[in-house]
Design a protein around this motif. Structure first.
Motif: not given
Lengths: 276, 250
Positions: B64-92
């Motif tokens: 659950x993110x911000x109180x709302x349960x999320x499933x395996x498939x995420x809605x676009x709104x999820x990706x506005x709320x949650x973002x990711x930064x990866x290890x390799x700035x050369x590959x990402x």
């Protein structure tokens, strides 16, 4: 002296002129453990590779003196160089994933390394390979010999690399970031293994790394490089007494478990450090 | 704690084929806090993060993110709320896109206007010079690239940043700069972080609570203070701590 380097320079031709990546490095190495530490682009790997004359094709190498056990590396022919590379000086690189042949079993690779330098028959080489793997403390050498590189862990792969390197009984071991791809627990094991082998066989070691505290743990002396120059050489135990602001800055900007700080000090690079 | 946590992971399991690599991991992260996941390679720490981020849908349990349960498939709104930064700035970062294009993309995806201003403002926020905007990734240093990756994650104004070894490909001096930047951003934007790293000192620097992973299980959850003071219970935590502290004592 096993290695004697004086005023080593490595230059690259660029579109707009030349870029000097190593700018006058001098060091003498005997049967000791020397660490070369610096950030990416400081010229630490190029310095070690110059000694083997393993530089990119567009690099120009010059030095007042560059010798390996009295052999003039600058003017030696390729045949002489081949007696140094791999045979008298072993090289260990960062990631065993890229250094091992993926389509050849580990046993065959180690045996091949042994045969290349020592000659001898297939059976004999196989025995030797098992013995070498045993020396790098691989528990079941016969089993590991039948495996392919993708079937072993990173730490095991690095042990195999070390075993191959040991085959011709080299006098010098150059390890370029040998453990940066490994976990902390494995890292300590591999470094201890290397330290032990080097001490027991009376070899020289050049350990290249970006990790200053790590290197000082396993070496006798540490040379700190910045922008193609050695800015400071320290006895490993005297890291706390480092005088150069760059060395101090490098030590200071590490987050510490035991001494927490709200903000990390950031290295303010001084143009004066570029001057000799 | 009365308010629901920003991130709530409950008995998360992930399998690759018939091999289970995350075996029932649970943790909660209150809003505005940083949670660290440490462990060695193969411990499952990155797999937890990838399931959380929606990059891997083959998991079971509850997230659950911000109180709302999320499933395996995420809605676009999820990706506005949650973002990711990866290890390799050369590959990402896309090698053939300018920084401007890289940073505009999330805005286009989420239908956010005011692209000009947002790109300029976000570049300033991660302390990159405005001139960087029309360069390509290969023209930047590793540290600058990682700043671009952080800017890309920030530009759609998320609430959660998932950080997968964000500094382990960088030099230590650059690592210090990035860690300071991440600390500042969290304070200014009240962001919630989940930080995955093998470096105990880095995790303890940024995170108040830390979960230690081993063989797909979280063997211990403790505060950074307890870790520093050596009040770890599990032998694996102690081993990792000893190795880390051993290197500090020069």
């Amino acid at each position: 002296m096993l290695v004697d380097i004086a005023d080593l320079r490595v230059t690259f031709a660029t579109r707009t002129g030349t870029f000097e990546a190593v700018r006058g490095v001098s060091m003498r190495i005997g049967t000791e453990k020397l660490g070369i530490v610096g950030e990416s682009g400081s010229g630490k790997s190029l310095t070690a590779r110059s000694l083997m004359r393993l530089l990119p094709a567009n690099a120009r190498l010059s030095a007042e003196r560059l010798t390996f056990d009295g052999i003039d590396v600058l003017n030696a022919d390729e045949r002489t160089m081949r007696t140094i590379r791999g045979r008298r000086a072993g090289f260990i690189l960062q990631d065993p994933k890229y250094s091992l042949n993926p389509v050849m079993t580990i046993g065959r690779q180690v045996a091949e390394a042994w045969r290349t330098h020592k000659g001898g028959g297939r059976r004999e080489a196989e025995e030797a390979a098992a013995d070498l793997l045993d020396q790098v403390r691989i528990r079941d050498p016969r089993h590991v010999m039948g495996l392919y590189p993708h079937e072993v862990s990173g730490g095991m792969g690095q042990r195999v690399m070390i075993a191959m390197m040991l085959a011709p009984d080299p006098e010098l071991l150059i390890a370029d970031e040998p453990t940066s791809a490994l976990d902390a627990t494995v890292q300590a094991e591999i470094l201890r293994l290397m330290e032990d082998l080097v001490t027991r066989r009376g070899m020289g070691l050049i350990l290249i790394s970006h990790d200053l505290p790590l290197v000082s743990h396993f070496c006798d002396r540490v040379a700190v490089m910045y922008a193609g120059r050695v800015v400071e050489t320290l006895a490993a135990g005297e890291l706390a007494r480092a005088r150069h602001p760059y060395t101090r800055g490098l030590l200071d900007c590490l987050p510490s478990l035991t001494h927490p700080r709200e903000r990390l000090p950031v290295l303010a690079r001084d143009a004066a450090w570029l001057q000799p | 704690m009365t308010a629901s946590p920003m991130i709530d992971v409950d008995r998360l399991r992930v399998s690759f084929g018939d091999k289970e690599v995350v075996k029932g991991v649970s943790f909660r992260v209150p809003a505005g806090e940083c949670f660290g996941l440490v462990g060695e390679s193969g411990s499952g720490k990155s797999t937890v993060l990838r399931a959380l981020s929606g990059l891997n849908g083959a998991w079971s349990g509850r997230i659950a993110v911000a109180g709302a349960e999320v499933g395996p498939k995420r809605h676009r709104a999820f990706f506005r709320k949650v973002q990711m930064v990866f290890q390799d700035p050369y590959g990402s970062l896309h090698p053939r896109q300018t920084i401007d294009r890289i940073l505009s993309e999330p805005l286009l995806v989420h239908g956010l206007g005011d692209v000009e201003r947002r790109v300029a403002a976000t570049l300033a926020e991660v302390a990159l010079p405005a001139a960087v905007r029309f360069r390509f990734p290969h023209q930047l240093s590793g540290g600058q690239r990682q700043r671009v990756a952080i800017a890309r994650a920030l530009i759609a104004e998320p609430e959660v940043l998932l950080l997968d070894e964000p500094t382990s490909a960088l030099d230590v001096s650059v690592q210090a700069e990035i860690l300071n930047l991440l600390a500042d951003l969290r304070r200014q934007r009240r962001l919630t972080y989940v930080l995955v790293s093998h470096n105990l000192a880095v995790v303890a620097h940024l995170c108040a609570r830390i979960g230690v992973m081993l063989g797909g299980e979280m063997v211990e959850e403790l505060s950074a203070e307890d870790l520093r003071a050596g009040r770890a219970q599990h032998p694996h935590t102690r081993e990792l701590r000893t190795l880390s502290v051993g290197l500090e004592e020069v």
